[in-house]
Design a protein around this motif. Structure first.
Motif, PDB file in Angstrom:
ATOM      1  N   TYR A   1      -4.121  33.641  77.012  1.00 53.90           N
ATOM      2  CA  TYR A   1      -5.092  34.008  75.980  1.00 53.90           C
ATOM      3  C   TYR A   1      -5.227  32.850  75.002  1.00 53.90           C
ATOM      4  N   ARG A   2      -6.336  32.873  74.278  1.00 54.47           N
ATOM      5  CA  ARG A   2      -6.566  31.841  73.263  1.00 54.47           C
ATOM      6  C   ARG A   2      -6.706  32.503  71.905  1.00 54.47           C
ATOM      7  N   ASP A   3      -6.338  31.765  70.903  1.00 51.26           N
ATOM      8  CA  ASP A   3      -6.673  32.170  69.532  1.00 51.26           C
ATOM      9  C   ASP A   3      -6.973  30.887  68.762  1.00 51.26           C
ATOM     10  N   ALA A   4      -7.100  31.006  67.449  1.00 51.55           N
ATOM     11  CA  ALA A   4      -7.489  29.832  66.665  1.00 51.55           C
ATOM     12  C   ALA A   4      -6.453  28.714  66.783  1.00 51.55           C
ATOM     13  N   LYS A   5      -5.197  29.104  67.074  1.00 54.17           N
ATOM     14  CA  LYS A   5      -4.132  28.091  67.153  1.00 54.17           C
ATOM     15  C   LYS A   5      -4.132  27.356  68.486  1.00 54.17           C
ATOM     16  N   GLY A   6      -4.659  27.956  69.508  1.00 56.85           N
ATOM     17  CA  GLY A   6      -4.688  27.282  70.815  1.00 56.85           C
ATOM     18  C   GLY A   6      -4.468  28.226  71.972  1.00 56.85           C
ATOM     19  N   LEU A   7      -3.818  27.674  72.998  1.00 52.59           N
ATOM     20  CA  LEU A   7      -3.638  28.415  74.259  1.00 52.59           C
ATOM     21  C   LEU A   7      -2.230  29.011  74.323  1.00 52.59           C
ATOM     22  N   HIS A   8      -2.124  30.269  74.757  1.00 50.42           N
ATOM     23  CA  HIS A   8      -0.801  30.902  74.861  1.00 50.42           C
ATOM     24  C   HIS A   8      -0.747  31.745  76.133  1.00 50.42           C
ATOM     25  N   TYR A   9       0.479  32.088  76.500  1.00 51.92           N
ATOM     26  CA  TYR A   9       0.655  33.072  77.567  1.00 51.92           C
ATOM     27  C   TYR A   9       1.151  34.365  76.937  1.00 51.92           C
ATOM     28  N   PHE A  10       0.679  35.505  77.464  1.00 55.50           N
ATOM     29  CA  PHE A  10       1.211  36.772  76.995  1.00 55.50           C
ATOM     30  C   PHE A  10       2.679  36.861  77.395  1.00 55.50           C
ATOM     31  N   ALA A  11       3.486  37.453  76.526  1.00 52.38           N
ATOM     32  CA  ALA A  11       4.923  37.494  76.800  1.00 52.38           C
ATOM     33  C   ALA A  11       5.326  38.694  77.649  1.00 52.38           C
ATOM     34  N   LEU A  12       4.639  39.807  77.512  1.00 51.85           N
ATOM     35  CA  LEU A  12       5.096  41.037  78.181  1.00 51.85           C
ATOM     36  C   LEU A  12       4.158  41.521  79.286  1.00 51.85           C
ATOM     37  N   ASN A  13       3.085  40.802  79.504  1.00 57.01           N
ATOM     38  CA  ASN A  13       2.136  41.200  80.546  1.00 57.01           C
ATOM     39  C   ASN A  13       1.827  40.016  81.437  1.00 57.01           C
ATOM     40  N   LYS A  14       1.778  40.255  82.721  1.00 51.91           N
ATOM     41  CA  LYS A  14       1.482  39.169  83.660  1.00 51.91           C
ATOM     42  C   LYS A  14       0.715  39.701  84.866  1.00 51.91           C
ATOM     43  N   TRP A  15       0.183  38.773  85.662  1.00 51.41           N
ATOM     44  CA  TRP A  15      -0.501  39.173  86.893  1.00 51.41           C
ATOM     45  C   TRP A  15       0.536  39.588  87.932  1.00 51.41           C
ATOM     46  N   ALA A  16       0.138  40.441  88.858  1.00 48.84           N
ATOM     47  CA  ALA A  16       1.076  40.907  89.881  1.00 48.84           C
ATOM     48  C   ALA A  16       1.447  39.797  90.858  1.00 48.84           C
ATOM     49  N   CYS A  17       0.594  38.794  90.969  1.00 53.57           N
ATOM     50  CA  CYS A  17       0.891  37.630  91.801  1.00 53.57           C
ATOM     51  C   CYS A  17       0.107  36.463  91.195  1.00 53.57           C
ATOM     52  N   PRO A  18       0.297  35.210  91.653  1.00 57.65           N
ATOM     53  CA  PRO A  18      -0.444  34.115  91.029  1.00 57.65           C
ATOM     54  C   PRO A  18      -1.958  34.394  90.969  1.00 57.65           C
ATOM     55  N   PHE A  19      -2.565  33.966  89.877  1.00 57.08           N
ATOM     56  CA  PHE A  19      -3.949  34.336  89.583  1.00 57.08           C
ATOM     57  C   PHE A  19      -4.947  34.058  90.731  1.00 57.08           C
ATOM     58  N   PRO A  20      -4.841  32.906  91.443  1.00 53.06           N
ATOM     59  CA  PRO A  20      -5.808  32.680  92.531  1.00 53.06           C
ATOM     60  C   PRO A  20      -5.805  33.805  93.560  1.00 53.06           C
ATOM     61  N   TYR A  21      -4.619  34.377  93.826  1.00 57.77           N
ATOM     62  CA  TYR A  21      -4.540  35.464  94.805  1.00 57.77           C
ATOM     63  C   TYR A  21      -5.163  36.746  94.246  1.00 57.77           C
ATOM     64  N   VAL A  22      -4.984  36.945  92.931  1.00 61.11           N
ATOM     65  CA  VAL A  22      -5.575  38.130  92.298  1.00 61.11           C
ATOM     66  C   VAL A  22      -7.099  38.070  92.443  1.00 61.11           C
ATOM     67  N   ILE A  23      -7.648  36.877  92.183  1.00 64.13           N
ATOM     68  CA  ILE A  23      -9.098  36.687  92.274  1.00 64.13           C
ATOM     69  C   ILE A  23      -9.571  36.866  93.715  1.00 64.13           C
ATOM     70  N   LYS A  24      -8.803  36.301  94.635  1.00 64.13           N
ATOM     71  CA  LYS A  24      -9.202  36.385  96.046  1.00 64.13           C
ATOM     72  C   LYS A  24      -9.261  37.855  96.480  1.00 64.13           C
ATOM     73  N   GLN A  25      -8.226  38.599  96.100  1.00 60.18           N
ATOM     74  CA  GLN A  25      -8.171  40.019  96.466  1.00 60.18           C
ATOM     75  C   GLN A  25      -9.361  40.774  95.863  1.00 60.18           C
ATOM     76  N   THR A  26      -9.681  40.436  94.596  1.00 57.09           N
ATOM     77  CA  THR A  26     -10.786  41.118  93.924  1.00 57.09           C
ATOM     78  C   THR A  26     -12.108  40.817  94.628  1.00 57.09           C
ATOM     79  N   LEU A  27     -12.290  39.557  95.030  1.00 60.43           N
ATOM     80  CA  LEU A  27     -13.536  39.175  95.703  1.00 60.43           C
ATOM     81  C   LEU A  27     -13.699  39.907  97.025  1.00 60.43           C
ATOM     82  N   ILE A  28     -12.590  39.991  97.753  1.00 58.10           N
ATOM     83  CA  ILE A  28     -12.671  40.671  99.056  1.00 58.10           C
ATOM     84  C   ILE A  28     -12.936  42.164  98.851  1.00 58.10           C
ATOM     85  N   ASN A  29     -12.327  42.726  97.802  1.00 59.05           N
ATOM     86  CA  ASN A  29     -12.585  44.136  97.474  1.00 59.05           C
ATOM     87  C   ASN A  29     -14.053  44.357  97.145  1.00 59.05           C
TER      88      ASN A  29
END
Lengths: 299, 171
Positions: free
Chosen positions: B59-87
């Motif tokens: 996520y981004r805010d005025a300070k810059g780029l960050h990663y959420f600490a308690l939430n993540k993708w179930a697998c690396p993001f490219p695979y999440v996107i690929k699965q979504t596209l095929i769906n």
């Protein structure tokens, strides 16, 4: 019973009960719990596992599934490291699963990541009576192990270049007997490739240094510094090589030819390394994790 | 004496009620619609920007780029996107026809304050010789992370819808 009078038998029984409960709790949460929920596996690797400690976590798809119980050097083969891990019994460890070493955050500490990679098969250690999970070198391990090799090759090349540029050879070069057109074309091609190698190397060193500094992995930093020096020296020598290509004689040409072959090999190795970094750059990027975002704390 | 026992009990019980270590939640992108393409398309490549090439959620805010600490993708993001596209485009699974490549340049929420902001999705899509840059901005006002995920899904839905119409026009 009169108010205020203490029943010592009740107090004694209560204390005894509490002691029994405490002992049971400790037992359940240490020995008993561990045996019931975890299964031991063995990981064997000839690579360095610097940063991995006993108690380090084991992850599968980002979920913690166990921890490292014991790390030791195989007494029968000093080059091999044996890692005993405890993995949650619920996770079925099957053929096609492989362990890799990963760096955790900016601490430089490592953890083990289990992932699925077709082609890997589980083994069995008769002596330890444990199933062996195969381990493949992580990108970071590959980089640490390939950089010294590149430096060694570059150093060899430097020595060969110095040999070629000795005063004796320089005289011979000046005498100039003939020019071999084919070889000159090859030399020119090699010079172009070497220049690419230098540019690519510099970029790679810059990127790698920026990222690796955050990890504070001493070994890599030293290696990169050494490599940077070699790259600078090589750059100077390239200009001298250009002169050589125009003034080479029959004695110097074979030496130059072999030298440039070596340069080509090193250039290829550097390209491979660059490719590895490109393929998995995030393994070196460490954005410092901050406290949870306010939205994450609201349910 | 009784008071002492009560105090000990309360103290022992309080150990159970202390704040526990927060746990991570994993997410996938959920799409609402599926599209039937009128021509055969092959998903030849999915690339994402390097900072998205991870399981961590950005996520981004005025300070810059960050990663959420308690939430993540179930697998690396490219695979999440690929699965979504095929769906979303089931015919992609046939893996034949015109080459479609997608490069996701950004896909993250930009917070203007703790609860509000906009989700930005930028992608370059190539279908054979046609190239188009998609840029979607979706304003959100989320009370918790689940609501934010709903908005993330809506942004992706919008992208997939636009992508569908573009593919149809270039089939």
């Amino acid at each position: 019973m009169l108010e205020g009078r203490v029943n010592y038998i009740l107090v004694g029984l209560f204390i005894l009960l509490m002691i029994v409960v405490s002992v049971l709790t400790l037992y359940i949460f240490t020995k008993f719990g561990k045996k019931a929920e975890y299964k031991k596996y063995l990981i064997i690797t000839p690579e360095s596992i610097s940063g991995l400690r006993e108690g380090a976590k084991v992850y599968y798809k980002g979920v913690q599934v166990g921890k490292v119980e014991k790390i030791s050097i195989d007494p029968e083969d000093q080059n091999t490291v044996k890692i005993i891990v405890l993995i949650d019994k619920k996770l079925k460890v099957i053929d096609g699963m492989v362990a890799t070493l990963r760096i955790q955050g900016i601490t430089g500490l490592s953890y083990i990541n289990i992932e699925k990679k077709p082609g890997f098969k589980l083994g069995y250690d008769e002596k330890e009576k444990l199933t062996i999970i195969p381990m493949k070198p992580s990108q970071l391990q590959k980089i640490t192990s390939s950089l010294p090799e590149i430096i060694e090759n570059a150093n060899k090349i430097l020595l060969r270049i110095q040999e070629v540029l000795s005063p004796q050879n320089t005289k011979k070069i000046n005498q100039l007997i003939f020019k071999a057109d084919k070889l000159l074309a090859e030399l020119n091609q090699a010079v172009i490739e070497t220049q690419k190698f230098i540019t690519e190397g510099k970029k790679l060193v810059k990127v790698t240094q920026n990222k690796i500094k955050t990890l504070d992995v001493e070994k890599i930093n030293i290696t990169i510094e050494k490599y940077q020096k070699v790259a600078k020296t090589l750059e100077k020598l390239i200009s001298q090589l250009k002169i050589l290509t125009q003034n080479a004689d029959s004695n110097t040409l074979p030496k130059l030819n072999s030298l440039l072959e070596k340069l080509k090999e090193t250039s290829q190795e550097l390209k491979d390394l660059s490719h590895k970094l490109n393929a998995e750059p995030y393994s070196l990027i460490n954005i410092k994790e901050i406290k949870p975002h306010p939205l994450e704390e609201k349910r | 004496m009784k008071k002492s026992f009560c105090l000990i009990f309360i103290f022992m019980l309080s150990a159970c009620t202390l704040k526990t270590t927060p746990y991570e939640t994993m997410h996938l992108l959920e799409i609402r619609y599926t599209y039937n393409l009128s021509c055969n398309i092959k998903l030849s490549e999915i690339k994402v920007a390097d900072y998205l090439n991870t399981e961590k959620m950005v996520y981004r805010d005025a300070k810059g780029l960050h990663y959420f600490a308690l939430n993540k993708w179930a697998c690396p993001f490219p695979y999440v996107i690929k699965q979504t596209l095929i769906n979303s485009f089931p015919s992609l699974y046939q893996n034949q026809g015109k080459n479609l490549s997608i490069y996701i340049l950004s896909f993250e929420p930009y917070f203007t304050n703790e609860k509000q902001g906009k989700i930005r999705l930028k992608a370059i899509v190539k279908l054979e010789n046609s190239v188009k840059t998609f840029y979607i901005e979706h304003h959100f006002n989320a009370q918790n992370f689940e609501e934010l995920m709903v908005h993330m899904n809506k942004t992706l839905d919008q992208f997939l819808k636009n992508l569908y119409f573009w593919i149809q026009a270039n089939c």
